[in-house]
Design an enzyme around this catalytic site. Structure first.
Site, mmCIF file in Angstrom:
data_model
loop_
_atom_site.group_PDB
_atom_site.id
_atom_site.type_symbol
_atom_site.label_atom_id
_atom_site.label_comp_id
_atom_site.label_asym_id
_atom_site.label_seq_id
_atom_site.Cartn_x
_atom_site.Cartn_y
_atom_site.Cartn_z
ATOM 1 N N CYS A 167 -30.908 33.573 65.340
ATOM 2 C CA CYS A 167 -31.318 33.758 66.730
ATOM 3 C C CYS A 167 -31.608 35.232 67.008
ATOM 4 O O CYS A 167 -32.611 35.576 67.635
ATOM 5 C CB CYS A 167 -30.233 33.239 67.665
ATOM 6 S SG CYS A 167 -30.620 33.397 69.419
ATOM 7 N N CYS B 256 -25.850 29.993 69.916
ATOM 8 C CA CYS B 256 -26.638 30.988 70.642
ATOM 9 C C CYS B 256 -27.531 30.349 71.695
ATOM 10 O O CYS B 256 -28.346 29.482 71.380
ATOM 11 C CB CYS B 256 -27.489 31.766 69.634
ATOM 12 S SG CYS B 256 -28.531 33.035 70.346
#
Length: 394
Positions: A101, A216
């Site tokens: 991420c 995330c």
């Protein structure tokens, strides 16, 4: 800054307290701050907090009087974080989606978009530190009648946070070295308690908001339920270390090394043969082709700790080396294989810059390196993040 153009900073606002305080600190310091909420792909079958987080980010921008923008990163997040994660689990590996991420979203497409749109810096609420070092002089040779010139080059290094309990440098090893001069972590040198106090001081609407946990952007998820949406459950055998069948499970894809729950141990004759305590069994290996998992009750099996006789070199692929000084064979560093894991001494045994691979050997008993996870390498008292890679099979 008033006599010249203010430096422009795009702050990735998650709707949480850390990024909110980061934006407020930068505004107070005189920067031209723009708050940006990054929109990512969200599964339609689970409850998410996107709407609430976006609203909180907008409220923060309104409160400290900065512009609010939204950046759409749905496609890259789905491909490089979610699809990657599911694919890795399907191969029997244990991925780290937060690392991806940061690499592909926050310091990938968002960073590139911000710079293209006039940002001098990109800031986030990560707990990590970027240090700017004194200039070093480089003397140019004389050319014709030109006198020697001294070039001043500033170097930047990435370090663990001052708050070791909140440090997030482990997830940032894929940041590119050339990005460091343009990245800011305003709260990276603070304790979490100090950040909370500043949030109250600034009167931020997120001052009392709880820290987010889990995947995330998406938050806390049941990984078995999440993977079950993309992979069919298929029962398989649970084996002991002798290869004997002692139970059943719902699918090897749903298990990670060190996992203690989710499988069933037989209670018949197979149970009578066993001396292990079934309540203390941990997954120590998986066979994806045969759909089996092997469990053990050995001391520290859940930690993956290995003996001197079993210690092996660790092979890393996709290596990103941030330090200007490349690793040399025989050089000693510190490493961790999991988030918040204690650092272990290691020795570099090989480094291939072109192929982006590295081999290291543990100097002392450490935690077993799980294939697919990240190994992050540090150095010095200030714990400079030297580089990292994906734990792989050679």
């Amino acid at each position: 800054m008033s006599s010249m153009r203010k430096k422009k900073v795009f702050v990735g606002l998650s709707g949480g307290v850390d990024s909110s305080v980061s934006a407020a600190l930068l505004k107070e310091a005189g920067y031209d701050v723009i708050g940006v909420f990054i929109k990512v792909w969200q599964p339609d079958w689970m409850k998410c907090t996107t709407t609430e987080d976006r609203r909180d980010a907008m409220r923060v921008c309104a409160h400290i009087e900065i512009p609010f923008l939204e950046f759409n990163a749905e496609k890259i997040y789905k491909k490089s974080v979610v699809d990657y994660m599911v694919d890795e689990y399907g191969k029997g590996r244990t991925p780290n989606p937060d690392v991806m991420c940061n690499a592909y979203v926050k310091f990938g497409v968002f960073y590139e978009w911000a710079i293209q749109n006039g940002a001098d810096f990109v800031a986030t609420g990560h707990y990590a530190r970027i240090m700017e070092h004194g200039t070093r002089n480089m003397e140019q040779k004389k050319t014709g009648n030109l006198a020697n010139q001294m070039l001043h080059v500033t170097s930047y290094t990435l370090h663990e946070s001052s708050d070791s309990q909140k440090d997030q440098s482990y997830f940032l090893w894929q940041i590119k070295k050339e990005q460091l001069p343009h990245i800011m972590f305003p709260v990276g040198n603070m304790e979490k308690t100090e950040v909370r106090k500043l949030a109250r001081k600034f009167g931020l609407p997120t001052a009392q908001k709880k820290d987010s946990q889990g995947l995330c952007f998406i938050g806390k998820v049941d990984m078995k339920e999440f993977l079950g949406r993309y992979a069919k459950a298929k029962s398989g055998k649970v084996l002991n270390e002798k290869g004997e069948e002692i139970g059943i499970h719902d699918g090897a894809i749903f298990f990670t090394l060190g996992q203690r729950h989710g499988f069933k141990i037989n209670t018949g004759k197979a149970q009578a043969k066993r001396t292990e305590d079934s309540s203390r069994m941990y997954v120590v290996s998986k066979n994806m082709k045969k759909n089996t998992i092997t469990v053990s009750s050995r001391t520290n099996a859940h930690k993956g700790e290995i003996s001197n006789a079993d210690r092996q070199e660790v092979f890393l692929s996709s290596v990103n080396w941030l330090s200007e000084k490349l690793p040399q064979e025989g050089e000693t560093f510190k490493t961790r294989f999991r988030y918040r894991e204690e650092l272990s001494d290691c020795v570099i045994t090989a480094f291939n810059r072109k192929q982006k691979t590295l081999r290291l050997k543990l100097e002392e008993n450490g935690r077993y390196p799980t294939v697919g996870q990240s190994a992050v390498i540090y150095s010095g008292r200030k714990l400079e993040l030297m580089g990292g890679g994906i734990i792989d099979m050679p």
